[in-house]
Each structure stands twice: as structure tokens, then as C-alpha cells.
Design a protein around this motif. Structure first.
Motif, PDB file in Angstrom:
ATOM      1  N   LEU A   5       0.602  -1.236  -0.021  1.00 46.99           N
ATOM      2  CA  LEU A   5      -0.070   0.023   0.088  1.00 46.99           C
ATOM      3  C   LEU A   5       0.878   1.381  -0.098  1.00 46.99           C
ATOM      4  O   LEU A   5       2.072   1.282   0.455  1.00 46.99           O
ATOM      5  N   TYR A   6       0.387   2.309  -0.499  1.00 43.87           N
ATOM      6  CA  TYR A   6       0.645   3.545  -0.440  1.00 43.87           C
ATOM      7  C   TYR A   6      -0.573   4.439  -0.079  1.00 43.87           C
ATOM      8  O   TYR A   6      -1.591   4.586  -0.696  1.00 43.87           O
ATOM      9  N   LEU A   7      -0.234   5.361   1.195  1.00 46.03           N
ATOM     10  CA  LEU A   7      -1.079   5.949   1.619  1.00 46.03           C
ATOM     11  C   LEU A   7      -0.963   7.412   1.337  1.00 46.03           C
ATOM     12  O   LEU A   7      -0.020   7.917   1.640  1.00 46.03           O
ATOM     13  N   ASP A   8      -1.862   8.227   0.781  1.00 43.31           N
ATOM     14  CA  ASP A   8      -1.572   9.431   0.323  1.00 43.31           C
ATOM     15  C   ASP A   8      -1.782  10.442   1.298  1.00 43.31           C
ATOM     16  O   ASP A   8      -2.054   9.829   2.725  1.00 43.31           O
ATOM     17  N   PHE A  46       3.605   7.905  -8.720  1.00 48.50           N
ATOM     18  CA  PHE A  46       4.594   7.398  -7.728  1.00 48.50           C
ATOM     19  C   PHE A  46       4.312   6.028  -7.525  1.00 48.50           C
ATOM     20  O   PHE A  46       5.300   5.100  -7.225  1.00 48.50           O
ATOM     21  N   ALA A  47       3.043   5.740  -7.067  1.00 44.26           N
ATOM     22  CA  ALA A  47       2.755   4.501  -6.355  1.00 44.26           C
ATOM     23  C   ALA A  47       2.703   3.397  -7.522  1.00 44.26           C
ATOM     24  O   ALA A  47       3.458   2.361  -7.271  1.00 44.26           O
ATOM     25  N   VAL A  54      -2.716   2.615  -4.228  1.00 47.33           N
ATOM     26  CA  VAL A  54      -2.926   3.885  -3.375  1.00 47.33           C
ATOM     27  C   VAL A  54      -4.196   3.731  -2.725  1.00 47.33           C
ATOM     28  O   VAL A  54      -5.175   3.084  -2.879  1.00 47.33           O
ATOM     29  N   TYR A  55      -4.270   4.000  -1.369  1.00 50.95           N
ATOM     30  CA  TYR A  55      -5.178   4.382  -0.560  1.00 50.95           C
ATOM     31  C   TYR A  55      -5.651   5.663  -0.178  1.00 50.95           C
ATOM     32  O   TYR A  55      -4.874   6.372   0.302  1.00 50.95           O
ATOM     33  N   SER A  56      -6.719   5.993  -0.543  1.00 56.56           N
ATOM     34  CA  SER A  56      -7.057   7.549  -0.639  1.00 56.56           C
ATOM     35  C   SER A  56      -8.514   7.648  -0.102  1.00 56.56           C
ATOM     36  O   SER A  56      -9.388   6.929  -0.203  1.00 56.56           O
ATOM     37  N   PHE A  57      -8.998   8.786   0.537  1.00 58.53           N
ATOM     38  CA  PHE A  57     -10.113   9.248   0.693  1.00 58.53           C
ATOM     39  C   PHE A  57     -10.582  10.209  -0.225  1.00 58.53           C
ATOM     40  O   PHE A  57     -11.713  10.699  -0.127  1.00 58.53           O
ATOM     41  N   ASN A  58      -9.668  10.398  -1.174  1.00 57.72           N
ATOM     42  CA  ASN A  58     -10.073  11.536  -1.999  1.00 57.72           C
ATOM     43  C   ASN A  58     -10.694  10.643  -3.117  1.00 57.72           C
ATOM     44  O   ASN A  58     -10.250  10.524  -4.216  1.00 57.72           O
TER      45      ASN A  58
END
Length: 119
Positions: A5-8, A46-47, A54-58
Motif C-alpha cells: 500500500l501507498y497512503l496519500d 509514484f505508487a 493507492v489508498y485514499s479518501f479522495n
């Protein structure tokens, strides 16, 4: 291969990162990689170069980027989206762990998953 995972910067809660790492999940954050205050496309690119999902709330912006990538024939390594302030840290962790346990990294290519699905 297991999902990494990659967290923004919207989703990089310290408690969530610690909880995931304690359970063996490979997690990087925007802060750790010097990606804070970058454009959403920069985070996705980048991810992808790092082979991470990518893990995001956006939700709106990343779903739009996903659609643009597909329309342009570009590829990404996957996106997981959740509504901000909708899930506790524990619930985010449980749902992400369910996703990771049942989905291989390669299956996430050009795919968007919603955390709500993994309850």
C-alpha cells in the motif's frame, strides 16, 4: 505477490499505518516518501512506479484519474477509496486486510476498489 500500500496525505493516519505494519502489511506514506502537497496524479504515478496500491479518501479525484488513465491507455497498480471520517482506524484496517487477503497485487492493476465493499 501481496498487495503493498501507498497512503496519500489524506489517508496516512499514524495509527492505521502502525496497525497495518504490525500485521505484516508493507505500507508507505506520502510523508515518508516526501510526497506531501503533491498533485493526485503525482501520488498515483509514484505508487505505480513503486508497484503499490493507492489508498485514499479522495474518492472523486482518484476515480476521475482512474477513468482518464483507462481512456488514455495508461496503467496504474490499483486504487482503494474510502469516505473520509466514515470508518474507524480499526474498521479501515480490517477491511484493508480482507482485501489484501483475497486479492493478489496483479489483480489490482487498473482497478478501483471501494472500502465499503470489504465489510
Amino acid at each position: 505477490m501481496t498487495i503493498r500500500l501507498y497512503l496519500d496525505e489524506d489517508s496516512m493516519d499514524k495509527a492505521l499505518v502502525q496497525a497495518l505494519r504490525a500485521r505484516g502489511v508493507d505500507v508507505l506514506t506520502a510523508l515518508e516518501t516526501g510526497m506531501v502537497e503533491r498533485e493526485d496524479q503525482d501520488h498515483l504515478d509514484f505508487a505505480t512506479t513503486q508497484g503499490r496500491v493507492v489508498y485514499s479518501f479522495n474518492v472523486g479525484d482518484f476515480y476521475r484519474l482512474h477513468s482518464i488513465y483507462l481512456a488514455e491507455g495508461k496503467s496504474h497498480t490499483g486504487i482503494v477509496l474510502a469516505r473520509q471520517q466514515h470508518y474507524s482506524v480499526g474498521e479501515q484496517m480490517r477491511r484493508l486486510l480482507r482485501l489484501i487477503a483475497s486479492t493478489r497485487a496483479g489483480e489490482m492493476t487498473n482497478r478501483v476498489e471501494f472500502l465499503s465493499t470489504w465489510g
